[in-house]
Every structure is written in C-alpha cells, then in structure tokens.
Scaffold this active site. Structure first.
Site, PDB file in Angstrom:
ATOM      1  N   GLU B  41       0.833  -1.209   0.000  1.00 56.34           N
ATOM      2  CA  GLU B  41       0.000   0.000   0.000  1.00 56.34           C
ATOM      3  C   GLU B  41       0.875   1.269   0.000  1.00 56.34           C
ATOM      4  O   GLU B  41       1.890   1.330   0.677  1.00 56.34           O
ATOM      5  CB  GLU B  41      -0.866  -0.014   1.266  1.00 56.34           C
ATOM      6  CG  GLU B  41      -1.817   1.150   1.396  1.00 56.34           C
ATOM      7  CD  GLU B  41      -2.788   0.995   2.586  1.00 56.34           C
ATOM      8  OE1 GLU B  41      -2.615   0.045   3.381  1.00 56.34           O
ATOM      9  OE2 GLU B  41      -3.721   1.811   2.711  1.00 56.34           O
ATOM     10  N   LYS B 108      -9.125   3.298  -2.894  1.00 53.86           N
ATOM     11  CA  LYS B 108      -9.465   2.537  -1.685  1.00 53.86           C
ATOM     12  C   LYS B 108     -10.851   2.930  -1.188  1.00 53.86           C
ATOM     13  O   LYS B 108     -11.151   4.119  -1.058  1.00 53.86           O
ATOM     14  CB  LYS B 108      -8.421   2.803  -0.604  1.00 53.86           C
ATOM     15  CG  LYS B 108      -8.567   1.972   0.662  1.00 53.86           C
ATOM     16  CD  LYS B 108      -7.387   2.214   1.620  1.00 53.86           C
ATOM     17  CE  LYS B 108      -7.449   1.334   2.860  1.00 53.86           C
ATOM     18  NZ  LYS B 108      -6.265   1.520   3.735  1.00 53.86           N
ATOM     19  N   CYS B 144      -5.761  -2.965   1.210  1.00 50.54           N
ATOM     20  CA  CYS B 144      -5.768  -3.248   2.659  1.00 50.54           C
ATOM     21  C   CYS B 144      -7.168  -3.496   3.229  1.00 50.54           C
ATOM     22  O   CYS B 144      -7.780  -4.528   2.947  1.00 50.54           O
ATOM     23  CB  CYS B 144      -5.031  -2.137   3.382  1.00 50.54           C
ATOM     24  SG  CYS B 144      -4.323  -2.653   4.967  1.00 50.54           S
ATOM     25  N   SER B 170      -0.336  -3.176   6.732  1.00 51.66           N
ATOM     26  CA  SER B 170      -1.073  -3.703   7.887  1.00 51.66           C
ATOM     27  C   SER B 170      -0.112  -3.919   9.033  1.00 51.66           C
ATOM     28  O   SER B 170       0.700  -4.839   9.018  1.00 51.66           O
ATOM     29  CB  SER B 170      -1.750  -5.020   7.487  1.00 51.66           C
ATOM     30  OG  SER B 170      -2.396  -5.576   8.599  1.00 51.66           O
ATOM     31  N   LEU B 283      22.214   0.003  32.194  1.00 49.55           N
ATOM     32  CA  LEU B 283      21.966  -1.384  32.586  1.00 49.55           C
ATOM     33  C   LEU B 283      21.950  -1.436  34.108  1.00 49.55           C
ATOM     34  O   LEU B 283      22.938  -1.089  34.755  1.00 49.55           O
ATOM     35  CB  LEU B 283      23.070  -2.276  32.012  1.00 49.55           C
ATOM     36  CG  LEU B 283      22.756  -3.755  31.832  1.00 49.55           C
ATOM     37  CD1 LEU B 283      21.629  -3.954  30.821  1.00 49.55           C
ATOM     38  CD2 LEU B 283      24.007  -4.497  31.360  1.00 49.55           C
ATOM     39  N   SER B 284      20.818  -1.854  34.665  1.00 48.83           N
ATOM     40  CA  SER B 284      20.645  -1.730  36.118  1.00 48.83           C
ATOM     41  C   SER B 284      20.829  -3.039  36.860  1.00 48.83           C
ATOM     42  O   SER B 284      20.890  -3.048  38.083  1.00 48.83           O
ATOM     43  CB  SER B 284      19.236  -1.211  36.398  1.00 48.83           C
ATOM     44  OG  SER B 284      18.288  -2.218  36.071  1.00 48.83           O
ATOM     45  N   ILE B 287      15.474  -6.737  34.996  1.00 52.84           N
ATOM     46  CA  ILE B 287      15.124  -7.523  33.818  1.00 52.84           C
ATOM     47  C   ILE B 287      14.735  -6.641  32.621  1.00 52.84           C
ATOM     48  O   ILE B 287      14.941  -7.036  31.468  1.00 52.84           O
ATOM     49  CB  ILE B 287      14.005  -8.544  34.155  1.00 52.84           C
ATOM     50  CG1 ILE B 287      13.887  -9.562  33.021  1.00 52.84           C
ATOM     51  CG2 ILE B 287      12.683  -7.835  34.435  1.00 52.84           C
ATOM     52  CD1 ILE B 287      13.118 -10.794  33.402  1.00 52.84           C
ATOM     53  N   ASN B 365      13.433  10.655  42.552  1.00 54.87           N
ATOM     54  CA  ASN B 365      13.451  11.179  41.184  1.00 54.87           C
ATOM     55  C   ASN B 365      14.788  11.834  40.833  1.00 54.87           C
ATOM     56  O   ASN B 365      15.245  11.731  39.699  1.00 54.87           O
ATOM     57  CB  ASN B 365      12.326  12.203  40.999  1.00 54.87           C
ATOM     58  CG  ASN B 365      10.961  11.541  40.892  1.00 54.87           C
ATOM     59  OD1 ASN B 365      10.863  10.344  40.609  1.00 54.87           O
ATOM     60  ND2 ASN B 365       9.911  12.309  41.111  1.00 54.87           N
TER      61      ASN B 365
END
Lengths: 535, 535
Positions: B41, B108, B144, B170, B283-284, B287, B365
């Site tokens: 499209e 369309k 589409c 899509s 990187l702490s 996860i 914070n």
C-alpha cells in the site's frame, strides 16, 4: 420569547458535574424568564472527550445524566449536546428537552476530521434535520461544523425552521472569532434564518475555547455577542416575527489581547483542572521566561507562582538583575540556586568517558539539564506544576534541550512565535498604567541568548527572527515547499537549512509538554508528522 | 502465469528512493519470468506518510515517480500504491501499469479511521472496482482494509475478477498475522476468488509491519506464505484455470518469537532510518534493561551497543554483578559511573530550599534524573541514540521518572507488559544453545526493584504483576469498567487504585518516547486520552 446562551467552561469527562452545571444554569435562567437555553457541543462530556467515548461506561453515565435532566428541570427548554448510540452507531447529538419530554433529537452531519479534530474516529455522520416548535416558532438544531456548510442550514430552512440553534466546541486560534462570526452571519442572511451560536469557553489540554457566542439575525446582523474567554449567560429576546432584538454586544479583543487571554485561560485551566494549586518556573532574564511569568501571574495570582534563578558561569549579571527585578515587580517569590556544583559534578563524573573529546553541545545540554533537575525537584517537593518557557520558533528548529529547558507539565508559549513573544511582552507592559512595565524594558531590548557558552547569541546559530518566523509560518502552517518560500523572497540556503531543522526536530516535539494552540496550525494533535521521514 | 509479491521495507517520505526500489525490484523479478508484481500500500510514499500528504510537493513528487515507472519499466505489470488527486479529492490509490500504459486505477473504499489509523484525515473514500486483463485472466485491485469487508470483494467478483490483488500496510500486533490469514482465506473461499495479499515489512515510528504476505486460493487454501519481519520477493504460479500452485509457505512464528522479532525490527529500523549508528542504554541489573539490551544487540550488533552502569548508595552488589555479567555475555562495551557526586551536589544545592521537609519521592526522582543526564551526555557526545528500558506495566501506572529513566529516543518495551518481559527473557535464553543464557538467571528470578531507596521492591507500591497486568489489559486494551474488572475476579480496592493511576499518568505518557506497538492497543496514536480528565 427569551432565548439564552449558556457559555460554560465544562470539565471533560466529568459527566455528573457537567450535568449538575446544566441543571443549575437552567434553573437560574428560568428565574430570569428565559424560555429556552442553548448549551455548547457535547455538553455532558465536555469537548473533546476523545477516547473516553470508547468506554461503555461513558455512554451509560451520559444516558443517566440525560434522565436526570428530564426529571429535574421543567419550565425551560434545554438544548444540550451529548454522544448517543442509535441503531448501533455512535453520533455526536443534540436534543431539545422540556418538561420530561424529548422534543427533538439531531445527529451532527458534518464531522471534522482535520487539524486537531478526529470526529470520524468516534462518530457516524447524521442526516436530516431536528425540528421542534415553541410558542409558534419553529426551531432546528445544528452542531458546530454543520453551520460551516450550506446544506444543513438550507435543509432546516426548507423544513420550516426560523431559528437554528447551533451547539459549538470551536477552539480558538488567532482571528478565528471574527471569521466565525462573518461566516455564520453571511449564512443567516443568505437563508433568512436566525442562528444562535453557543460556544464553550476554557482550556482543555492543547485547546482553548474562547466562547464569543453570538446571535446572528435573519438579516445577518449580530444581535448579541458574548465576551471572549469568560463564562457568560446571555439572553436575547425574539419578537413576534422571531427577529432577535439587539442585546449586549461585546467587542472582540484586539490581536494581542486575544492571544494573551488565550494563554492566560489555557494556563489557568490546565493547572487548576489538573488539581495543581500553583506553578514554578525558571527565570533567566530572557524574554520567554519573562512573558511566561506574566501569563502565569495573570492566570493564577502572584501567590501561586514561584520562580528560580539558576545562573551558571555564562550567565551575565544583567540577566540575574533583570530576572530578580521582574520577580519583584510581579510580586512573586524567587530564589537563586547557581548550577555550578552539579554541572561540575557531571563534568568530573564524565571526565574519563569524555577524555580526548572536544567541548560541544553536550556540555551546553548538561547545564540545561541541571536546571531541569532542580526545577523538577522543586516541582515534586512543593506539588507545583513546572511551566516550560520555550516559544514556537525554538520548538520548530529544535533550539531547546530535551529533558532540560523543555521540562515541564505545560508549555504556555509553545505555539507563540518569537516575534509574537516580543509583541505580547510590549503590549502587556501597556495594559495597566498603575502597574507599569512588569517586564523590564532591558529584557525586551537585549539580543536573545541561551547563555550556555561565552557570549552566545541566538543569532550565532539562527537567522534573525524576522526572517526565521515567516519561513516557519510558511513551512509549518501553510505547507509551502522550499521553492515557494524562496519565491516569496527568502534566501535558498537559509530556507533549506530551516526546513531541515524543522524536520529533524520532530523527535523533540514528540516529547514536549502540551501547549496552547493559538495559530492556524500548532504542534501536537494539529500536525502529525512521521519522525522517521525520508521526504 | 507468474505473479510476484514484493514484500519490501520502504522508507516513509523517500519518494525517489522508493520509486527506485520499485524499478530495481521489478527488473529483477522480470528476470525471474514474473509477469506481474504486487507492491505494498502507498508504495511510493511508504506507509503511513501522515501529514506529509498535505504538502503539494509530496503529490508532485509522487506523480513524477509514477511517470518514471511508466517510462523505465516494461515487460512486467507493476501493481503499486500511491496517493492521487482525482476530481479535486485525494484518494489512497492503486494502479496496474504495463509498458507505459495505465491498465487500471482503483481508489481505496474502506478507510480505517480507528486505532492508529487516520485515513479519513487524508483521503476520500473511493467506489467501484479496478479491473484489468492479462493473459486471459481478469484481475482486480483492492487496498488493505477493503478485504476486511465483504462488499469490495463481492463487487470485484461480480464484475468478473478471478484474482484480487490486495496492497497492504497492515501493522503488527500479537496474533494479527494468523487472524489476517484466516479472515482473508475465508473471504477467498466464500467468493471463489484468489486473493494475493502483499504487505510491507519493517518499522515506522511506533508501528512494525511484519510482512507475512500470502496468496489464498479460491478454495481458501494458502498457496504461498512469506516470512515475517524480512524483505522477500516471492512468486506464485497460476495454472490455466487461474488457480495458484502451492509454493513456499513459511510458518508463522510462535507467540514469543513473533513479539521478539517485532521488537528487533522496530529498534533496528528506528535507529537506522533515523541515521544513528548505534545506541546506548543504562543497565541496572534488572530484567527490563536486560531484555532491552538483548533486543538492541540482536537488532544492531554488539559493536553498535554500549551500556552504562550507574550505581547509587541503594544499588545492591547483586545488581552491579549481574549487569556487568550480562554486558560480558552479550559482548558489549560497558562502563560504570556512580551517581553519588551529582546526587549529593543536588541535595546540597537544594538543602536550603528543602529545609524542614521530609524525604519523599523527590529524592528518588533526583537519582533517576542524574542517570538520565549522564546517559544523554553520552548519547550527545557519541551520537548514539539512548534507549529507554521501561515496560508497559510501568508506563501504565506511572511507575517511571519523567526526565529520568524515561529519557530516550526510543522505548522498545513501551508496549510490553511486565509478564511478557519475563516470558520473552526466558525465551531468548533458549534461542541459541551455543550462546546460552544471555540474560543471567538471577536477573529473571529476583524480585523486581527500582532501587531508589533502601530495600525497595516494586511490590511495595504495586500489586503483583500477575494481578496488575490483567487489570491493565482489561482497562486499557478492552475499555472495561471498574465493575466489569471486579466481576472478573479482581479486588475492587486494587482495581480502583490501578485505574486511577492509569488515568493520572497520562501526562507522563504524553512526553514518553515512541515505542513499538505489539498489543491490541498501545499508548501513543493508538490511545488518545485527554490529560485534563474528570471522568
């Protein structure tokens, strides 16, 4: 016969509260012998309710509100707006209610789906007209966009309507009130019909509604005009021929006053409707923070505004003096916290990582971000919303530090070009002769600078604002191409550079706080650009 | 007769580049004896071009691209998509071109204006069918959404079409490829028509397109299936009865692999298409950053990823060890910069201002923001994009610091609920037995914590994720009310609290970086909520 307009400041999503306001307003107007009252578009949800409409619960609560209106109000006709589901589809509806009865229902026909509007996301388009009679006069209903087209009004008149009652949620941009009034008056005259135009007022996120509701007679003359930016209940009398008798007509505000009031209204409502008492902002001695402070004080009162001066090694004495002077003139609390200790700490912490590299924009950004951390700490500790002070010219070309001076819950000047920042500042100094110049003249006169390196000036990196602002307006608001802008008399190299800066700064704008739309096209919902963009 | 699908990764806005790709692809496929090739499209602009469509220049460049295709390609039929203005209206169009001739044009009909789609902002709806003949077979065009409705396909078949060529943009969400294939196959069978479904592939801002193009035979059986998330040119043969002969059919990926590949594709394209070589992230030892790192390395290669460990007084040794261990396993450069000096500097600078106040979330914070400043400094200095590591559960309830850990150009996990972060991490550890567990098991097993105060755990402030995530899914993705969620078995007090947290965190999400949509409803364009909200 007495027709009232209720130009209200409603709260989006507060269906029960808005319903109560409709009831209270109607009962008050009934005491003033009003026979009928017209409320703004989507009265019960407020406008625009956005994706709240997808909640089943929302519709249930709206329907409950409608029931209350039918039961609790009598002796006056209520013309209200609400979302409604009919035949399995959702419509943007209006209805006339009286003494427990629905006199007529109408479904908005013309659904705006451009600019900030997404109405086809939520609604199906209606058809037909919504007529009812009262005291021998035939009324019809219309919703906002419907009166920007000929057909809905022509159909209503063909069906016998003498008065079109139009419910609006028409947001402000500069000059729009005058356009609105001219277009609708022309239509009224053309079809020989009275049009009652009821608009909402107040701020809702990026939008401000200016009210300015009016009644156009069937000769096109305006018979009533409500004030801009304030709630108002106004009544117009119709004579036996259903012609409105001339009532109070407020003048439209001038160009500076109109924009300034939009900013004040936007700040007041964003801060208050979000439950904050006050705001904090950084005052640099420059004109953007100076104007932001004036707007904040006019919106919330000096006691609800505090400012922080955060000088660095590059801040001139003049900046510190002017900032302090302005805080004193506006009567707001201020404190000074030099940023050197944190700035130095970061430079030390990064000294290994940055060993062998040149000083560049990184170090400038660290300063802006130290200020951002301080302001957010004060905002967090005191529960005051942080206002960011950047203007549209900066936002356009990315002349602002993300997570630094862009920090804030709201950006009052986000859609105000720098040249207008000057105009509004000078204008504000003339408003109250007793108060005098609340923005020191030196703040207006000095060349703009970010003060992030020695002797820095905006003009080191950007063309003068009287070149920059028109290029931005042509590119962003009018979708002109580089060739078109060059043809209008600007230097090609400058135009190409500015256009490129606007394009590559989209990622910054996507993380900017909301601001108040005052131009034809603001950033935010109004301009939906891809970030990944090979155009 | 040989029909090709060109499942391409196009660049939005790069009209000349996309045109060149169409030419190169067509010429290559012609060498493989393809008679016809179907592109995705809006091939020439890429999908979705958003407000670029409002530029006159955009249409001019598209029209120039079409001219090039007519002149430069012969001997193969091109079925391409493009925006086109006809009778003063803009349409989302498709056309079949061959040997300098336009065989047919199609507009369309079904314009999606829900979820992430705004097509009624840009396009008018077309009508009718677009037929052409080649080698005795009648083809029709569709775009589409048209094949999600019965009528456009029924009309094409009624007009004689044996094969519907469907151009798609899509976007992916989990499970959608399977739904798509089932729905389209059912329609093919119902109408006894072959449907060729050509989808684009690759990332565009918040969207990822998974490709998975296919051909459904007139008996509903799938005759060709392209792979997900990679560019592919595939050819299917039609026999004399215009029935497709079964060709290569790739299996759909499993649930974890599908989402993981979406994340990898989204990160790779966002970073590369925006012109960045690599990324940096914090990187702490938790996860979220662990999974983000794995995705980044799989997307960009270890040499283009660097990580920073930024411990504070509250960071456990285990976190430092696990983070370093993961960096080593993934083969990425890492450095450690403790945040204490800057954190202390800010506390000192604010000591007067905060005198007499209690320690609260403000101090937490400040830590997150010190990390944000460091990461952005490294990002600025090295020209690497910062990835933020937060997940959908956090983004929903506002368990994240604006201008702190929310800093970043892109948020890969923004739409990944925490329970899926676990699933994907465990799954990633099984993918390559030689590589082994790239995410240390201890990172997966330990209770999640922000480590912003002593012994803090997520479960101090939030319900367990197996309670939180389903509530969020019901509220955010399914628009359920509090009552409905309670009826499904959740505790009312918890549900009310979570719903309120989701509502009041909208302001944070509005300033969050874009992320990759992988669920039915993501934040961003997909969910448009008011910030000022009295619901």
């Amino acid at each position: 016969m007495r027709i009232a307009i209720a130009q209200l400041n409603l709260l989006v999503g507060d269906i029960e509260g808005n319903t109560q306001r409709v009831i209270d307003t109607a009962l008050r107007l009934r005491e003033q012998q009003a026979d009928l009252v017209v409320f703004p578009e989507l009265t019960l949800t407020g406008y625009p309710p956005e994706d709240l409409l997808f909640r089943e619960e929302c519709q249930q609560r709206v329907d409950a509100g409608l029931q209350r209106l039918l039961v609790e109000v009598s002796g006056i006709t209520l013309v209200i707006g609400f979302p409604g589901v009919r035949d399995g589809r959702r419509y943007n509806m209006a209805a006339a209610l009286r003494d427990g009865e629905v006199l007529t229902e109408y479904r908005k026909r013309e659904l705006p789906n451009y600019s900030v509007f997404d109405e086809r996301r939520y609604f199906s388009a209606g058809e037909g007209v919504g007529l009812f009679e009262q005291d021998g006069v035939t009324f019809s209903l219309a919703v906002c966009e419907d009166v920007w087209f000929d057909e809905p009004v022509a159909d209503a008149v063909a069906a016998g309507a003498r008065v079109v009652l139009n419910l609006n949620g028409s947001p402000f941009h500069r000059g729009k009130s005058a356009e609105r009034e001219q277009a609708v008056s022309r239509l009224a005259k053309k079809h020989g019909v009275v049009i009652v135009y009821a608009n909402q007022v107040g701020g809702q996120d990026e939008l401000v509604f200016d009210g300015a509701s009016f009644v156009a007679g069937n000769d096109g003359r305006v018979a009533l005009h409500c004030r801009q930016f304030v709630e108002q209940e106004a009544i117009v009398e119709l004579d036996a021929a259903a012609t409105p008798l001339v009532a109070e007509c407020a003048e439209l505000l001038g160009p500076e006053a109109e924009i300034y009031q939009a900013l004040v209204t936007g700040v007041r409502d964003y801060v208050r409707k979000n439950g904050f008492q006050g705001v904090v902002l950084g005052l640099s001695g420059g004109i953007d923070s100076a104007l932001t402070l004036a707007v904040a004080v006019d919106a919330l009162g000096a006691e609800n505004v505090e400012v922080v001066l955060m000088p660095s090694r590059y801040t001139s004495d003049m900046s510190n003096e002017d900032a302090a002077e302005q805080a004193r003139r506006m009567g707001v609390a201020y404190q000074t916290i030099p940023i050197e200790p944190a700035f130095n700490a970061f430079l030390d912490m990064l000294s290994d990582t940055f060993a062998g590299t040149e000083t560049d924009v990184t170090e400038e950004n660290i300063q802006a971000r130290c200020r951002g951390v301080l302001l957010m700490a004060i905002s967090n500790k005191r529960g005051r919303m942080l206002l960011t002070t950047g203007n549209k010219s900066e936002m356009s070309v990315g002349y602002a530090t993300l997570y630094g001076d862009m920090n804030g819950g709201f950006a009052p000047l986000k859609d105000v070009p720098k040249l207008w920042v000057y105009r509004l500042s000078s204008w504000r100094n003339t408003v109250d002769p007793k108060q005098g110049e609340v923005i020191p003249k030196r703040v207006i006169d000095r060349p703009p600078s970010a003060e992030l390196r020695p002797d820095q000036k905006d003009s080191d990196s950007l063309p003068d604002y009287d070149v920059l602002d028109p290029i931005i307006e042509r590119y962003v608001e009018q979708d002109q191409s580089v060739d078109q802008i060059v043809a209008a008399g600007f230097e090609r190299a400058i135009v190409e550079r500015i256009v490129r800066l606007v394009d590559i700064s989209e990622y910054k704008r996507r993380q900017a706080p909301p601001g108040i739309k005052i131009t034809q096209r603001a950033y935010g919902r109004d301009r939906r650009y891809p970030i990944v963009n090979g155009f």
